[in-house]
Write a protein that holds these residues in place. Structure first.
Motif, PDB file in Angstrom:
ATOM      1  N   ALA A 154      23.951 -15.099  10.217  1.00 49.90           N
ATOM      2  CA  ALA A 154      22.903 -15.940   9.629  1.00 49.90           C
ATOM      3  C   ALA A 154      22.912 -17.323  10.266  1.00 49.90           C
ATOM      4  CB  ALA A 154      23.097 -16.046   8.116  1.00 49.90           C
ATOM      5  N   GLN A 155      24.089 -17.864  10.518  1.00 49.47           N
ATOM      6  CA  GLN A 155      24.191 -19.174  11.157  1.00 49.47           C
ATOM      7  C   GLN A 155      23.658 -19.105  12.583  1.00 49.47           C
ATOM      8  OE1 GLN A 155      25.053 -22.081   9.788  1.00 49.47           O
ATOM      9  NE2 GLN A 155      24.639 -23.107  11.711  1.00 49.47           N
ATOM     10  N   ALA A 156      24.013 -18.059  13.305  1.00 48.25           N
ATOM     11  CA  ALA A 156      23.563 -17.924  14.694  1.00 48.25           C
ATOM     12  C   ALA A 156      22.036 -17.800  14.779  1.00 48.25           C
ATOM     13  CB  ALA A 156      24.225 -16.710  15.338  1.00 48.25           C
ATOM     14  N   TRP A 157      21.435 -17.141  13.796  1.00 49.22           N
ATOM     15  CA  TRP A 157      19.971 -16.994  13.766  1.00 49.22           C
ATOM     16  C   TRP A 157      19.291 -18.189  13.110  1.00 49.22           C
ATOM     17  CZ3 TRP A 157      17.133 -13.623  16.401  1.00 49.22           C
ATOM     18  CH2 TRP A 157      17.766 -12.487  16.914  1.00 49.22           C
ATOM     19  N   LYS A 158      20.078 -19.206  12.757  1.00 43.22           N
ATOM     20  CA  LYS A 158      19.578 -20.430  12.118  1.00 43.22           C
ATOM     21  C   LYS A 158      18.839 -20.124  10.806  1.00 43.22           C
ATOM     22  CE  LYS A 158      19.343 -23.039  16.419  1.00 43.22           C
ATOM     23  NZ  LYS A 158      20.724 -23.260  16.462  1.00 43.22           N
ATOM     24  N   LEU A 159      19.418 -19.206  10.028  1.00 45.56           N
ATOM     25  CA  LEU A 159      18.846 -18.829   8.739  1.00 45.56           C
ATOM     26  C   LEU A 159      19.443 -19.622   7.581  1.00 45.56           C
ATOM     27  CD1 LEU A 159      18.799 -14.959   9.234  1.00 45.56           C
ATOM     28  CD2 LEU A 159      16.872 -16.555   9.465  1.00 45.56           C
ATOM     29  N   LEU A 160      20.534 -20.337   7.839  1.00 44.99           N
ATOM     30  CA  LEU A 160      21.169 -21.135   6.796  1.00 44.99           C
ATOM     31  C   LEU A 160      20.607 -22.551   6.824  1.00 44.99           C
ATOM     32  CD1 LEU A 160      24.894 -20.019   7.177  1.00 44.99           C
ATOM     33  CD2 LEU A 160      23.185 -19.179   5.570  1.00 44.99           C
TER      34      LEU A 160
END
Length: 90
Positions: free
Chosen positions: A67-73
């Protein structure tokens, strides 16, 4: 072969079922232990320790990294060990 939409609909149901059960069990323990009456410093330490328990579980740690890598947080500053040591001094 099932479509991605069907696959993820089922995954969502699985996650919702287990998340609801996990929350209910934790909320029951919080009620039993009277965490709402704990001093503020204890509650802050509780949140820190709860987060550490959560991320120790491989599945959550891996998904959070995705989620962090996909900038979802959401963008925010998370407490670090220095902040935690300041809480312990209160």
């Amino acid at each position: 072969m099932r479509s991605p939409d069907e696959h993820f609909r089922d995954i969502e149901l699985i996650i919702q079922k287990h998340a609801a059960a996990l929350e209910a069990e934790i909320r029951a323990q919080q009620r039993d232990d009277g965490t709402a009456q704990w001093p503020r410093a204890w509650k802050r330490v509780y949140n820190w320790r709860f987060t550490n328990l959560f991320i120790q579980q491989k599945i959550f740690r891996n998904w959070a990294a995705d989620a962090q890598a996909w900038k979802l947080l959401p963008e925010r500053e998370y407490p670090d060990n220095f902040n935690q040591s300041m809480i312990d001094d209160e």
